[in-house]
Every structure is written in C-alpha cells, then in structure tokens.
Design an enzyme around this catalytic site. Structure first.
Site, mmCIF file in Angstrom:
data_model
loop_
_atom_site.group_PDB
_atom_site.id
_atom_site.type_symbol
_atom_site.label_atom_id
_atom_site.label_comp_id
_atom_site.label_asym_id
_atom_site.label_seq_id
_atom_site.Cartn_x
_atom_site.Cartn_y
_atom_site.Cartn_z
ATOM 1 N N LYS A 37 0.888 -1.131 0.002
ATOM 2 C CA LYS A 37 -0.065 -0.056 -0.035
ATOM 3 C C LYS A 37 0.824 1.321 0.009
ATOM 4 O O LYS A 37 2.021 1.008 0.113
ATOM 5 C CB LYS A 37 -0.883 0.255 1.215
ATOM 6 C CG LYS A 37 -0.127 0.294 2.545
ATOM 7 C CD LYS A 37 -1.185 -0.036 3.799
ATOM 8 C CE LYS A 37 -0.320 0.209 5.172
ATOM 9 N NZ LYS A 37 -1.008 0.042 6.250
ATOM 10 N N TYR A 289 17.275 30.425 5.564
ATOM 11 C CA TYR A 289 16.283 31.380 6.255
ATOM 12 C C TYR A 289 16.508 31.736 7.573
ATOM 13 O O TYR A 289 16.579 30.891 8.371
ATOM 14 C CB TYR A 289 14.835 30.674 6.197
ATOM 15 C CG TYR A 289 14.352 30.307 4.699
ATOM 16 C CD1 TYR A 289 14.172 31.833 4.011
ATOM 17 C CD2 TYR A 289 14.283 29.293 3.931
ATOM 18 C CE1 TYR A 289 13.578 31.800 2.567
ATOM 19 C CE2 TYR A 289 13.869 29.437 2.746
ATOM 20 C CZ TYR A 289 13.438 30.735 1.911
ATOM 21 O OH TYR A 289 13.039 30.631 0.722
HETATM 22 C C1 LIG Z 1 -0.336 -1.246 6.888
HETATM 23 C C2 LIG Z 1 -0.938 -2.556 7.455
HETATM 24 C C3 LIG Z 1 -0.065 -3.666 7.681
HETATM 25 C C4 LIG Z 1 1.169 -3.621 7.455
HETATM 26 O O1 LIG Z 1 1.861 -3.249 8.694
HETATM 27 P P1 LIG Z 1 3.392 -3.323 9.114
HETATM 28 O O2 LIG Z 1 3.434 -2.836 10.494
HETATM 29 O O3 LIG Z 1 3.824 -2.224 8.364
HETATM 30 O O4 LIG Z 1 3.762 -4.564 8.839
HETATM 31 C C5 LIG Z 1 -1.174 -4.605 7.883
HETATM 32 N N1 LIG Z 1 -2.447 -4.546 7.984
HETATM 33 C C6 LIG Z 1 -3.182 -3.444 7.791
HETATM 34 C C7 LIG Z 1 -4.543 -3.671 7.975
HETATM 35 C C8 LIG Z 1 -2.295 -2.434 7.425
HETATM 36 O O5 LIG Z 1 -2.960 -1.368 7.375
#
Ligand SMILES: *Cc1c(COP(=O)(O)O)cnc(C)c1O
Length: 396
Positions: A37, A289
């Site tokens: 994702k 800055y």
């Molecule tokens: C992002 C996510 C994961 C993966 O989590 P990690 O800690 O990066 O392994 C798993 N399940 C869901 C529902 C997530 O949103």
C-alpha cells in the site's frame, strides 16, 4: 535528460529475499499477503509488486481501489486486496479489475452487490474480506453489529465471504495481553459467523510485528478451530526493517523469529542526492532562512539538491547529519523546500557531484529509517511514505 540529483535506490533483490525469508517464518502455519500500500511504502509499487510476486507472493495488499487498478496492470494473476475499503462510486471498478475489497459498512456491501449484479456476476463469485473491529475502533464492524452484515452474503448473493480480517493494534508490545484479547474477540466473532451459516476460507490477521513476534502459530490455531487458513500481512519487514517492540522483550526472551529477522532482513531503500557546489564562508556568515546558523569560524559548506519538498523533514535543520564520503556532515541552518546546506569543513576533498546519503549506507556508516524517524519524532513508516513523488525511484 537526467533528473535533478535526488533519488531513491530500490534494491529489488533484497526485497525478494526479504519476502522469501518472511514466507519461511510464516510457513507452515500461515500464508503471506505482501503489503504494498501507499506506493509500496514509498518504495514504488511498479518496482515492488512484480518483485514480491516473483518471490512467490500470491496476495498483494494495496490502500485503495485506484492503487488496486495499478497493481492489477502490474500483476495480472495476483490476488489484490483493497484494504482501505471501497468508497462511493468505486464498487464497479473493484469488480472490473478483479480486486478483493475489504468491507465492513452495509452501504459498501450494498454497492458491491449492485456492481457485481450489474456485471452479470454469478452467485458467490465476488470475494470479499469482512473486517471486524476487535478493539482498534478504526475500521471494521463491531462483533455485536454483525447481524446486519450477514444478509449481504445470503443465498443468491453475488458476494462470497472469502476472508475475515482484523487489525492487531498492539502487536509491537512484548506484553501480548492486548493481542490475546483481540484474538478472543475475533474468535467470538467467528463463532457468530458460523452460527449464521457462513464460512470464510481465510483468517486475515497480523502485521510485521505479529509475524516477527511469532504470532503466526496462534493465529493459525485460531483459524484452524474455525476450519480456516491463516493469512498474515507484513509491510515494514518486507522493506527490511524490524519493528521495535515497546515494551521490549526482556533480554534472552526475544522470540527466535525476531532474532532471525534481525540477521536476515535487508533494508531495500537508499535515499541519495548530490552536492551542487562547495563554498568557503568566513566567520560570522549566516546560513539559510532566518540565519538560524552562524559560522563561528571559516567553514566549508556544501549545497545539496534535497529539501523538505523531497520529504526531508524541515525540523532536521541544525539537528541531524547525513553521509558524505562515509562521514557525518551536519545539516546547518533551516532546510529549504528544495535545498539543504551541509557543514563539510571536517571532511576532506568534498566537491560538486559527490553523493550524499540521506538514508542508507555509505562507507562504514549507515542512516536507518529509525535514525531519521527518531530525529523527527515519527516512525519509519512515515519517513518512507513522505519521500516525495518527485524523487525518482531507481531499481538497484
Ligand atoms: C499497513 C498495514 C499492515 C502492515 O503493517 P506493518 O506494520 O508495516 O507490517 C497490515 N495490515 C493492515 C490493515 C495495514 O493497514
């Protein structure tokens, strides 16, 4: 034309090895769904999704239907789970692109039934993973409200309850009580689901921390009690980082899987830029800055083509060092949108075109995503995902 020199190198071979290592940890108890994702945690979906599939992944987890459409084009045969659910108007695309939606709201299930019927889908042909809220109060139907959901899966429905999913929100705590409570609530929800005459093939539970803490077996045992198979969903570990446990395991009590992961996982991403030019400034010169840095003596300063619009947190100005010639060069003054200034007074021979490592290894030193995250009071997940879209991801 070459791009402005600020890029991320993605070591695909290491990603494949990380996947195979994690699949080995899960076996024989559970299968893995590779979390890709948010553009594969900023590592590039286009590079990473085909790589994990080559390494053996059958399942991919993306945020949204729109990410799922991209994943489908990259990986025609993979199962693609849209973990953030379907939004209004998206159910038709979820069907057309053969995505597997996560759903928990009645209107999502209504939309999916409508879209599947409109596409002429047969009964039980559209797989859906139903998310149960077992204590995170984020997404998911609460076990007590399950009754309203069952009707969507009744006889003749085009939907098939293929998976039951929940998210463990404290799997990175060595004290496993919270996780055990969540699994107990999930067990109860599964009981209600089977009492309603429904059956799901997959129990879809557990992130990297759950896998590395050795939870695959407990999750698989729970699945087996309901005649199901277990699916775990690692993200961060795929990209080569071992989550931190807080509270940590007592010395000597770390699970074997965690110790093995520390030795085996390799960081996949290195973030680099080049020095634009090096200039000497006199004592009293101000940098950046608001002149928040003032040279106490003559200094050599290097301008780097990376700024906060590339994802380098502005709060790191005057507070962090990056790697030049394998040595730490302090960031001086405020980080600008597109540029950063380094103090290279103590590093011999630095010149225009030299490589700067913002995240990754150089010489005998390395900056990890945890180092960057700690310095800007966040977590590696955020460090990775805020690396800007304009930073080219290059296969290495
Ligand atoms: C992002 C996510 C994961 C993966 O989590 P990690 O800690 O990066 O392994 C798993 N399940 C869901 C529902 C997530 O949103």
């Amino acid at each position: 034309m070459p791009t402005r020199p600020c890029w991320a190198e993605i070591r695909i071979r290491d990603l494949e090895e990380n996947y195979r290592f994690l699949a080995g940890l899960a076996a024989p108890h559970a299968e893995l769904l590779a979390i890709v994702k948010a553009n594969a945690y900023g590592h590039s979906l286009a590079l990473c999704a085909p790589a994990v599939v080559r390494a053996g992944a059958h399942w991919l987890g993306v945020t949204s239907v729109e990410e799922g459409i991209v994943a489908r084009a990259l990986c025609p045969d993979a199962r693609v789970l849209a973990i953030g659910g379907v939004f209004p108007g998206q159910a038709g695309a979820a069907v057309d692109y053969r995505l597997t939606p996560v759903a928990w709201e009645s209107w999502q299930l209504d939309d999916l039934v409508g879209a599947a019927r409109a596409a002429g889908a047969r009964a039980s042909s559209l797989p859906v993973h139903l998310e149960i809220d077992t204590g995170m109060s984020r997404q998911g139907v609460s076990p007590s409200a399950l009754g309203a959901v069952f009707a969507h899966f009744g006889p003749g429905s085009p939907l098939r309850l293929e998976g039951v999913m929940t998210h463990l929100f404290a799997a990175d705590e060595a004290d496993e009580r919270v996780t055990e409570e969540q699994l107990t609530r999930l067990d109860d929800a599964m009981g209600r689901i089977s009492a309603a005459g429904l059956f799901a093939e997959w129990l879809n539970v557990g992130n990297s921390a759950a896998l590395l803490a050795g939870q695959a077996r407990a999750i698989a045992e729970l699945a087996a009690r309901h005649g199901m198979k277990a699916l775990l969903r690692p993200g961060l570990a795929l990209y080569g980082l071992v989550p931190r446990f807080d509270p940590a395991f007592a010395p000597g009590e770390e699970p074997a899987s965690l110790l093995q992961a520390r030795a085996a996982l390799k960081p996949v991403l290195a973030w680099k830029a080049r020095i634009v030019g090096v200039h000497t400034v006199p004592a009293g010169a101000t940098v950046g800055y608001n002149g928040t840095f003032v040279a106490a003596e003559p200094m050599r300063l290097a301008l780097v083509a990376a700024g906060y619009a590339d994802g380098l947190d502005r709060c790191l100005g005057n507070r962090f060092s990056v790697l030049v010639h394998g040595e730490r060069a302090p960031i001086v003054g405020r980080i600008s949108m597109d540029q950063t200034v380094l103090d290279v007074t103590e590093i011999a021979g630095v010149q225009a075109g030299d490589e700067v490592v913002l995240l990754g290894a150089q010489g005998n030193d390395a900056i990890s995503a945890f180092d960057l995250a700690d310095a800007s009071a966040t977590i590696p997940w955020e460090v990775f995902t805020r690396i800007g879209a304009r930073v080219a991801r290059i296969q290495a």
